[in-house]
Design an enzyme around this catalytic site. Structure first.
Site, mmCIF file in Angstrom:
data_model
loop_
_atom_site.group_PDB
_atom_site.id
_atom_site.type_symbol
_atom_site.label_atom_id
_atom_site.label_comp_id
_atom_site.label_asym_id
_atom_site.label_seq_id
_atom_site.Cartn_x
_atom_site.Cartn_y
_atom_site.Cartn_z
ATOM 1 N N ASP A 15 34.701 56.841 40.982
ATOM 2 C CA ASP A 15 35.191 56.473 42.412
ATOM 3 C C ASP A 15 34.692 57.792 43.324
ATOM 4 O OD1 ASP A 15 36.047 54.965 44.657
ATOM 5 O OD2 ASP A 15 38.042 55.996 44.232
ATOM 6 N N ASN A 17 31.940 57.770 45.881
ATOM 7 C CA ASN A 17 30.469 57.696 46.149
ATOM 8 C C ASN A 17 30.679 57.521 48.062
ATOM 9 O OD1 ASN A 17 29.694 57.707 43.705
ATOM 10 N ND2 ASN A 17 29.138 55.490 43.693
ATOM 11 N N SER A 60 33.857 46.382 40.926
ATOM 12 C CA SER A 60 34.954 45.815 40.616
ATOM 13 C C SER A 60 34.803 44.304 41.360
ATOM 14 C CB SER A 60 36.276 46.206 40.961
ATOM 15 O OG SER A 60 36.409 46.144 42.293
ATOM 16 N N ASN A 63 35.390 44.445 44.865
ATOM 17 C CA ASN A 63 34.252 45.213 45.672
ATOM 18 C C ASN A 63 33.491 44.095 46.262
ATOM 19 O OD1 ASN A 63 33.821 47.878 43.187
ATOM 20 N ND2 ASN A 63 35.199 47.886 45.069
ATOM 21 N N ILE A 183 44.632 52.349 39.143
ATOM 22 C CA ILE A 183 43.862 51.957 37.905
ATOM 23 C C ILE A 183 42.764 51.137 38.710
ATOM 24 C CG2 ILE A 183 43.792 50.675 35.807
ATOM 25 C CD1 ILE A 183 44.946 53.667 35.618
HETATM 26 C C1 IPE Z 1 37.522 51.162 41.779
HETATM 27 O O1 IPE Z 1 37.103 51.957 42.948
HETATM 28 C C2 IPE Z 1 36.208 50.282 41.205
HETATM 29 C C3 IPE Z 1 35.041 51.043 40.875
HETATM 30 C C4 IPE Z 1 34.835 52.623 40.969
HETATM 31 C C5 IPE Z 1 34.181 50.349 40.592
HETATM 32 P P1 IPE Z 1 37.587 51.306 44.281
HETATM 33 O O2 IPE Z 1 37.275 52.070 45.564
HETATM 34 O O3 IPE Z 1 37.193 49.934 44.565
HETATM 35 O O4 IPE Z 1 39.225 51.207 44.275
HETATM 36 P P2 IPE Z 1 40.306 51.370 45.611
HETATM 37 O O5 IPE Z 1 39.781 50.121 46.321
HETATM 38 O O6 IPE Z 1 40.160 52.449 45.859
HETATM 39 O O7 IPE Z 1 41.530 50.803 44.654
HETATM 40 C C1 IPE Z 2 33.025 54.071 43.699
HETATM 41 O O1 IPE Z 2 32.977 54.626 44.984
HETATM 42 C C2 IPE Z 2 31.820 52.876 43.528
HETATM 43 C C3 IPE Z 2 32.122 51.538 43.926
HETATM 44 C C4 IPE Z 2 33.395 51.054 43.818
HETATM 45 C C5 IPE Z 2 31.293 50.609 43.951
HETATM 46 P P1 IPE Z 2 33.394 53.839 46.467
HETATM 47 O O2 IPE Z 2 32.441 53.043 47.079
HETATM 48 O O3 IPE Z 2 34.772 53.110 46.135
HETATM 49 O O4 IPE Z 2 33.751 55.565 47.084
HETATM 50 P P2 IPE Z 2 35.011 55.634 48.323
HETATM 51 O O5 IPE Z 2 35.973 55.344 47.437
HETATM 52 O O6 IPE Z 2 34.732 54.814 49.207
HETATM 53 O O7 IPE Z 2 34.565 57.208 48.455
HETATM 54 MG MG MG Z 3 36.496 53.852 46.312
#
Ligand code: IPE
Ligand code: IPE
Ligand code: MG
Length: 230
Positions: A15, A17, A60, A63, A183
């Site tokens: 998480d 990015n 996920s 996502n 989680i």
């Molecule tokens: C969890 O990250 C899913 C992945 C890293 C693929 P999210 O950014 O989707 O999680 P939430 O929304 O903060 O719970």
């Molecule tokens: C995790 O990074 C990757 C995915 C969930 C696809 P995020 O895209 O959730 O990054 P943040 O949480 O917005 O920084």
């Molecule tokens: Mg995230």
């Protein structure tokens, strides 16, 4: 417990990015691109250290709610990742597997995945699982429905075998980068006894040194699995 205390299976919720990119005033997809570079580095390191299985949460089921442009960017990156890394995985004898519901992928990506899994299925120097369109609850419901069709009562092990990760040992370590302490529907059934590490490091900034510190800490942990210290 293994006598040398080395983890066999490490799972990572990658998480942060989006925030990595935002801090640099860049579009979110730049962060995802940078995140793929971290996957390259960390996966190489993990297998070189003799860890058998690495499971990465890349996308996920939830996502899919993100803006279309971000979602298609991630699917594109996934496809490029497989194309670019397949020869290297073959050379390093890494078994590649996608964990999740890939029915949402277009035919090109489905073929790419099937092909990469087929070409690496015999390898066991390392196992790389990418959780893509994965949800822990969906995994459990899916397994339950499969078992209902067989119409029998099952043991915990048989239930575990019906999950997407069937046949693999549970993760010893689960790491979540990106400073959230949740989680987010990752391996709900499989992580019942995993050691969980949360770090504020954003995934694109995650380095081998920090992973090493986590592994060193894990080795000192007394895992009791409900028993008392012997
Ligand atoms: C969890 O990250 C899913 C992945 C890293 C693929 P999210 O950014 O989707 O999680 P939430 O929304 O903060 O719970
Ligand atoms: C995790 O990074 C990757 C995915 C969930 C696809 P995020 O895209 O959730 O990054 P943040 O949480 O917005 O920084
Ligand atoms: Mg995230």
């Amino acid at each position: 417990m293994k006598s040398d205390n080395n983890p066999r299976h490490i799972a990572i919720i990658m998480d942060g990015n989006g925030r990595w990119a935002k801090r640099r005033l860049l579009p979110r997809n730049f962060g995802h691109k940078k995140g793929v570079e971290t996957i390259d580095r960390i996966s190489r390191y993990v297998f070189d250290k003799g860890v058998e299985i690495l499971t990465l949460f890349a996308f996920s089921t939830e996502n899919l709610r993100r803006p279309k442009e971000e979602v298609s960017g991630i699917f594109e990156l996934f496809s490029t990742y497989i194309k670019k890394n397949l020869p290297d995985m073959i050379e390093r004898e890494i078994k590649f597997k996608v964990v999740g519901d890939i029915s949402v992928c277009d035919d090109g990506l489905k073929t790419l995945i099937a092909d990469a899994e087929k070409q690496t299925e015999k390898f066991n120097r390392g196992k790389l699982n990418i959780c893509f369109n994965y949800g822990g609850r969906a995994d459990i419901v899916n397994a339950a429905n499969k078992l209902i069709q067989e119409g029998k009562t099952v043991t915990e092990q048989e239930f575990a075998d019906a999950l997407y990760t069937g046949g693999l040992p549970d993760p010893d370590i689960v790491i979540r980068t990106g400073n959230e302490h949740r989680i987010s529907n990752f391996l709900l059934y499989q992580m019942a006894y995993s050691e969980i590490y949360f770090t504020s490091t954003l995934w694109p900034d995650f380095k081998e040194k920090e992973l090493n510190e986590i592994i060193a800490d894990f080795k000192k942990t007394n895992r009791r699995f409900g028993n008392i210290e012997q």
